[in-house]
Design a protein around this motif. Structure first.
Motif, short mmCIF file in Angstrom:
data_model
loop_
_atom_site.label_atom_id
_atom_site.label_comp_id
_atom_site.label_asym_id
_atom_site.label_seq_id
_atom_site.Cartn_x
_atom_site.Cartn_y
_atom_site.Cartn_z
N PRO A 218 39.30 18.21 -3.79
CA PRO A 218 39.78 17.39 -2.68
C PRO A 218 40.55 18.18 -1.63
CG PRO A 218 41.02 16.95 -4.69
CD PRO A 218 39.93 17.89 -5.06
N VAL A 219 40.53 17.66 -0.43
CA VAL A 219 41.22 18.26 0.70
C VAL A 219 42.12 17.20 1.33
CG1 VAL A 219 40.90 19.26 3.01
CG2 VAL A 219 39.34 19.87 1.16
N VAL B 13 48.13 27.15 -2.09
CA VAL B 13 47.26 26.31 -1.28
C VAL B 13 46.67 27.15 -0.17
CG1 VAL B 13 48.52 24.20 -1.78
CG2 VAL B 13 49.14 25.54 0.21
N TRP C 264 39.83 29.12 6.35
CA TRP C 264 40.91 28.91 5.38
C TRP C 264 41.73 30.17 5.22
CZ3 TRP C 264 41.69 24.08 3.67
CH2 TRP C 264 40.65 23.16 3.80
N ARG D 130 44.03 22.63 0.92
CA ARG D 130 43.33 22.52 -0.36
C ARG D 130 43.94 23.46 -1.38
NH1 ARG D 130 37.59 25.63 0.94
NH2 ARG D 130 38.48 27.72 1.07
N ASP D 131 43.62 23.23 -2.64
CA ASP D 131 44.06 24.07 -3.75
C ASP D 131 43.17 25.31 -3.79
OD1 ASP D 131 44.62 25.24 -6.22
OD2 ASP D 131 44.65 23.34 -7.29
N SER D 132 43.77 26.47 -3.79
CA SER D 132 42.98 27.71 -3.77
C SER D 132 42.18 27.91 -5.05
CB SER D 132 43.89 28.92 -3.53
OG SER D 132 44.78 29.08 -4.62
N ALA E 190 43.86 20.97 7.61
CA ALA E 190 43.37 20.67 6.26
C ALA E 190 44.06 21.57 5.24
CB ALA E 190 41.85 20.86 6.19
N ASP F 218 40.61 25.44 -6.62
CA ASP F 218 39.57 24.42 -6.66
C ASP F 218 39.04 24.20 -5.24
OD1 ASP F 218 37.86 22.39 -7.38
OD2 ASP F 218 39.45 20.92 -7.73
N ARG F 219 38.38 25.19 -4.72
CA ARG F 219 37.94 25.15 -3.32
C ARG F 219 36.91 24.07 -3.03
NH1 ARG F 219 37.90 31.64 -2.46
NH2 ARG F 219 40.14 31.80 -2.10
N ARG F 220 36.26 23.56 -4.04
CA ARG F 220 35.31 22.46 -3.84
C ARG F 220 35.94 21.10 -4.12
NH1 ARG F 220 29.40 24.08 -4.59
NH2 ARG F 220 29.47 26.31 -4.27
#
Length: 62
Positions: A43-44, A22, A8, A35-37, A33, A39-41
Protein backbone atom coordinates in the motif's frame (compact mmCIF):
# COMPACT_ATOMS: atom_id res chain seq x y z
CA UNK A 1 -3.58 7.38 -8.64
CA UNK A 2 -1.06 6.29 -11.24
CA UNK A 3 2.38 6.07 -9.60
CA UNK A 4 4.18 4.57 -12.60
CA UNK A 5 6.36 7.63 -13.18
CA UNK A 6 7.04 8.37 -9.51
CA UNK A 7 10.64 8.84 -8.44
CA UNK A 8 11.04 7.21 -5.02
CA UNK A 9 13.76 8.21 -2.56
CA UNK A 10 14.85 7.22 0.93
CA UNK A 11 16.23 9.49 3.59
CA UNK A 12 20.02 9.66 3.69
CA UNK A 13 19.66 8.78 7.39
CA UNK A 14 17.99 5.43 6.68
CA UNK A 15 21.16 3.42 5.98
CA UNK A 16 21.59 2.21 9.57
CA UNK A 17 18.05 0.92 10.05
CA UNK A 18 18.38 -2.54 8.44
CA UNK A 19 15.97 -1.40 5.72
CA UNK A 20 13.30 -0.18 8.15
CA UNK A 21 12.35 3.05 6.47
CA UNK A 22 9.91 4.72 4.15
CA UNK A 23 10.31 5.99 0.62
CA UNK A 24 8.79 9.24 -0.58
CA UNK A 25 7.82 10.34 -4.09
CA UNK A 26 7.36 14.10 -4.12
CA UNK A 27 7.58 14.65 -7.87
CA UNK A 28 3.89 13.95 -8.50
CA UNK A 29 1.47 16.69 -9.58
CA UNK A 30 -0.49 17.75 -6.50
CA UNK A 31 0.49 14.78 -4.33
CA UNK A 32 3.21 13.23 -2.18
CA UNK A 33 3.27 9.44 -1.97
CA UNK A 34 4.81 7.40 0.86
CA UNK A 35 5.48 3.65 0.99
CA UNK A 36 7.33 1.04 3.04
CA UNK A 37 10.75 0.37 1.51
CA UNK A 38 10.49 -3.33 2.41
CA UNK A 39 7.14 -3.74 0.61
CA UNK A 40 7.40 -1.69 -2.56
CA UNK A 41 4.35 -3.39 -4.08
CA UNK A 42 2.30 -2.85 -0.94
CA UNK A 43 0.00 0.00 0.00
CA UNK A 44 0.89 3.63 -0.61
CA UNK A 45 -0.27 6.63 1.39
CA UNK A 46 -0.93 9.78 -0.63
CA UNK A 47 -0.92 13.26 0.92
CA UNK A 48 -1.59 16.76 -0.30
CA UNK A 49 1.74 18.61 -0.54
CA UNK A 50 0.74 21.11 2.18
CA UNK A 51 -0.20 18.29 4.56
CA UNK A 52 3.09 16.49 3.92
CA UNK A 53 5.07 19.72 4.44
CA UNK A 54 3.28 20.31 7.77
CA UNK A 55 4.07 16.74 8.87
CA UNK A 56 7.75 17.05 7.96
CA UNK A 57 8.03 20.44 9.68
CA UNK A 58 6.52 19.01 12.87
CA UNK A 59 8.78 15.93 12.71
CA UNK A 60 11.86 18.14 12.39
CA UNK A 61 10.90 20.00 15.58
CA UNK A 62 10.96 16.79 17.63
Amino acid sequence: MDLTGATWRKSSRSSGNQGNCVEVADDLPGAVAVRDSKDRRGPVLVFAPASWAAFVAQAKRR
